[in-house]
Scaffold this active site. Structure first.
Site, PDB file in Angstrom:
ATOM      1  N   THR A  36       0.820  -1.218   0.000  1.00 38.70           N
ATOM      2  CA  THR A  36       0.000   0.000   0.000  1.00 38.70           C
ATOM      3  C   THR A  36       0.851   1.263   0.000  1.00 38.70           C
ATOM      4  O   THR A  36       1.864   1.351   0.685  1.00 38.70           O
ATOM      5  CB  THR A  36      -0.920   0.007   1.232  1.00 38.70           C
ATOM      6  OG1 THR A  36      -1.707  -1.183   1.221  1.00 38.70           O
ATOM      7  CG2 THR A  36      -1.836   1.209   1.220  1.00 38.70           C
ATOM      8  N   GLU A  57      -6.061  -5.759   3.571  1.00 34.56           N
ATOM      9  CA  GLU A  57      -6.103  -6.893   2.625  1.00 34.56           C
ATOM     10  C   GLU A  57      -7.159  -6.680   1.540  1.00 34.56           C
ATOM     11  O   GLU A  57      -7.679  -7.644   0.980  1.00 34.56           O
ATOM     12  CB  GLU A  57      -6.373  -8.206   3.356  1.00 34.56           C
ATOM     13  CG  GLU A  57      -5.288  -8.621   4.319  1.00 34.56           C
ATOM     14  CD  GLU A  57      -4.020  -9.094   3.616  1.00 34.56           C
ATOM     15  OE1 GLU A  57      -3.000  -8.418   3.768  1.00 34.56           O
ATOM     16  OE2 GLU A  57      -4.083 -10.099   2.911  1.00 34.56           O
ATOM     17  N   ALA A  78      -1.924   4.587  -3.829  1.00 32.99           N
ATOM     18  CA  ALA A  78      -2.224   3.272  -4.411  1.00 32.99           C
ATOM     19  C   ALA A  78      -2.502   2.279  -3.297  1.00 32.99           C
ATOM     20  O   ALA A  78      -1.601   1.607  -2.797  1.00 32.99           O
ATOM     21  CB  ALA A  78      -1.062   2.780  -5.276  1.00 32.99           C
ATOM     22  N   GLY A  79      -3.737   2.232  -2.874  1.00 34.96           N
ATOM     23  CA  GLY A  79      -4.127   1.298  -1.838  1.00 34.96           C
ATOM     24  C   GLY A  79      -4.929   0.172  -2.453  1.00 34.96           C
ATOM     25  O   GLY A  79      -4.397  -0.874  -2.826  1.00 34.96           O
ATOM     26  N   GLN A 105     -35.472  -9.473  23.154  1.00 34.54           N
ATOM     27  CA  GLN A 105     -34.778  -8.761  22.070  1.00 34.54           C
ATOM     28  C   GLN A 105     -33.307  -9.165  22.021  1.00 34.54           C
ATOM     29  O   GLN A 105     -32.718  -9.324  20.940  1.00 34.54           O
ATOM     30  CB  GLN A 105     -34.903  -7.252  22.283  1.00 34.54           C
ATOM     31  CG  GLN A 105     -36.287  -6.708  21.973  1.00 34.54           C
ATOM     32  CD  GLN A 105     -36.399  -5.225  22.276  1.00 34.54           C
ATOM     33  OE1 GLN A 105     -35.406  -4.573  22.565  1.00 34.54           O
ATOM     34  NE2 GLN A 105     -37.610  -4.701  22.233  1.00 34.54           N
ATOM     35  N   LEU A 155     -24.743  -4.463  25.871  1.00 37.43           N
ATOM     36  CA  LEU A 155     -24.032  -4.169  27.118  1.00 37.43           C
ATOM     37  C   LEU A 155     -24.353  -2.772  27.631  1.00 37.43           C
ATOM     38  O   LEU A 155     -24.305  -2.520  28.846  1.00 37.43           O
ATOM     39  CB  LEU A 155     -22.517  -4.304  26.905  1.00 37.43           C
ATOM     40  CG  LEU A 155     -21.999  -5.720  26.691  1.00 37.43           C
ATOM     41  CD1 LEU A 155     -20.544  -5.692  26.230  1.00 37.43           C
ATOM     42  CD2 LEU A 155     -22.125  -6.542  27.977  1.00 37.43           C
ATOM     43  N   GLY A 156     -24.664  -1.857  26.709  1.00 36.57           N
ATOM     44  CA  GLY A 156     -24.987  -0.498  27.132  1.00 36.57           C
ATOM     45  C   GLY A 156     -23.794   0.182  27.782  1.00 36.57           C
ATOM     46  O   GLY A 156     -22.643  -0.053  27.404  1.00 36.57           O
ATOM     47  N   PRO A 184       0.468   5.888  -0.434  1.00 35.31           N
ATOM     48  CA  PRO A 184      -0.506   6.977  -0.246  1.00 35.31           C
ATOM     49  C   PRO A 184      -1.477   7.129  -1.416  1.00 35.31           C
ATOM     50  O   PRO A 184      -2.643   7.482  -1.228  1.00 35.31           O
ATOM     51  CB  PRO A 184       0.390   8.222  -0.097  1.00 35.31           C
ATOM     52  CG  PRO A 184       1.670   7.696   0.462  1.00 35.31           C
ATOM     53  CD  PRO A 184       1.852   6.348  -0.170  1.00 35.31           C
TER      54      PRO A 184
END
Length: 405
Positions: A140, A383, A144-145, A301, A359-360, A142
């Site tokens: 990779t 990837e 060309a990823g 729920q 879990l909140g 800057p």
């Protein structure tokens, strides 16, 4: 035929790696996240135990395969064992998993495209009898990823080798690596045909690490930016040697090396994403069993959400196993590798997000599921982004019918 039951050997590998994840990785997981590095003494310890991250079995060369086929007709298992183990490592801690000593993502291109001398030279350095060592994979840039064909790093042929100039970003273990597989172009006008893969060793004049990235997730995993300034690389470090690129018919061009590596490593990444989702699901399910009243709307729920999560996790696992199974049989698996990578990254985000909602406030700060939620995002990006995976899948599905994608 495919079987959905693990063999005794596969079950043993799963149990051993899960034990390691639960008893060695989890105790240092939150500490490593806070320190933004895996403790050195922990890495020394696991290296002494001979535990490493090697994805090279995915890149087993045709020569190696022929030798094994000649010796015995037994079906290969390396890819399936790799994804089974990787799910457990992702369950334990994906940042620590990516920091385990070994050739890592740099292993497959050396294994499947290197000359016998290069394999011996670069892969034999990893030993439990010495200090931990790493390999890395630098593609990779800057500009060309996702579009690998747009590489800007140049390789100019000179007497005895090449001079490399350019920059690479988001390179896992890039600073600590003993060597890095680096992709560059000998002529931008040639597009993919101009790509070459080099192995550049640490300490080579002109090769440096400019910075380490500060990240939202995978904080304990080193992510480096690498710079090449008039960096001379000898001919013997051109992966596969000059002949591999002259004879294009053998499929060893630099672009093919990069794509073959992705075909081999994407199932591993998908398996880790599945492990993240499973870890979040299991933790939150235990929380609900302990803390929720066993009745009422909230309880029902939550059960509905858990049901959906389990379906997604199982779907991601089966797609990953299919990609690994085809690789073990020597079948083309680019489409299946893209499918499992796209789906695994997507559902890791969905599952960890749903667990956070259940879990909140309990799971918001300094909490395992909060960490898993942060870690999951990158599995939708590196990837090859999810959007790139969809393009790859569409090409394989529709171009045989004349529909250009």
């Amino acid at each position: 035929m495919i079987t959905y039951e693990l063999t005794p050997h596969q079950s043993q590998v799963k149990e051993v790696v899960h034990w390691f994840a639960e008893n060695e990785m989890r105790p240092v997981s939150m500490i490593a996240d806070q320190l933004k590095k895996v403790p050195d003494d922990w890495l020394d310890k696991v290296n002494l135990l001979g535990i490493s991250l090697s994805m090279s079995s995915f890149g087993e060369s045709n020569d190696d395969k022929k030798k094994k086929d000649f010796k015995k007709a037994k079906e290969r298992q390396g890819n399936r064992l790799g994804v089974i183990a990787s799910e457990e490592l992702g369950w334990g801690d994906c940042a620590i998993a990516l920091t385990l000593p070994g050739p890592g993502l740099g292993g497959p291109p050396v294994q499947h495209s290197g000359t016998p001398e290069q394999k011996e030279r670069f892969l034999s350095i990893f030993s439990r009898d010495e200090k931990p060592k790493w390999g890395a994979y630098a593609l990779t840039e800057p500009e060309a990823g996702s579009d690998v064909s747009g590489l800007q790093t140049t390789a100019v042929k000179v007497d005895g080798g090449y001079v490399i100039n350019g920059q690479k970003i988001f390179i896992t273990n890039g600073k600590r690596a003993s060597w890095v597989v680096v992709f560059a172009t000998v002529d931008r006008n040639l597009g993919r045909a101009g790509h070459r893969a080099f192995v550049i060793e640490k300490g080579t004049p002109g090769f440096s690490c400019s910075r380490l990235a500060e990240k939202m997730g995978l904080r304990a995993s080193e992510t480096a930016e690498l710079v090449f300034e008039d960096c001379f690389v000898p001919d013997e470090n051109l992966l596969g040697g000059e002949e591999a690129y002259v004879n294009k018919a053998n499929g060893s061009g630099g672009f093919r090396v990069a794509m073959k590596t992705f075909d081999n490593t994407r199932p591993i990444i998908a398996a880790m994403a599945t492990g993240i989702a499973r870890a979040s699901y299991e933790y939150t399910l235990d929380f609900v069993k302990r803390e929720y009243p066993q009745h009422g709307n909230h309880y029902h729920q939550a059960l509905r959400l858990f049901s959906e999560m389990q379906q997604k996790i199982q779907g991601a696992r089966l797609l990953t196993w299919e990609a690994a199974w085809k690789a073990d049989l020597g079948k083309a698996n680019a489409k299946e590798a893209a499918m499992c990578k796209a789906y695994g990254g997507k559902i890791a985000l969905e599952v960890t997000s749903a667990c956070q909602e259940i879990l909140g406030p309990y799971g918001l700060e300094g909490h395992l599921v909060e960490k898993l939620y942060r870690d999951a995002k990158i599995y939708d990006i590196f990837e090859g982004t999810n959007q790139i995976q969809q393009l790859i899948i569409a090409r394989h599905l529709y171009e045989p019918y004349g529909l250009r994608v």
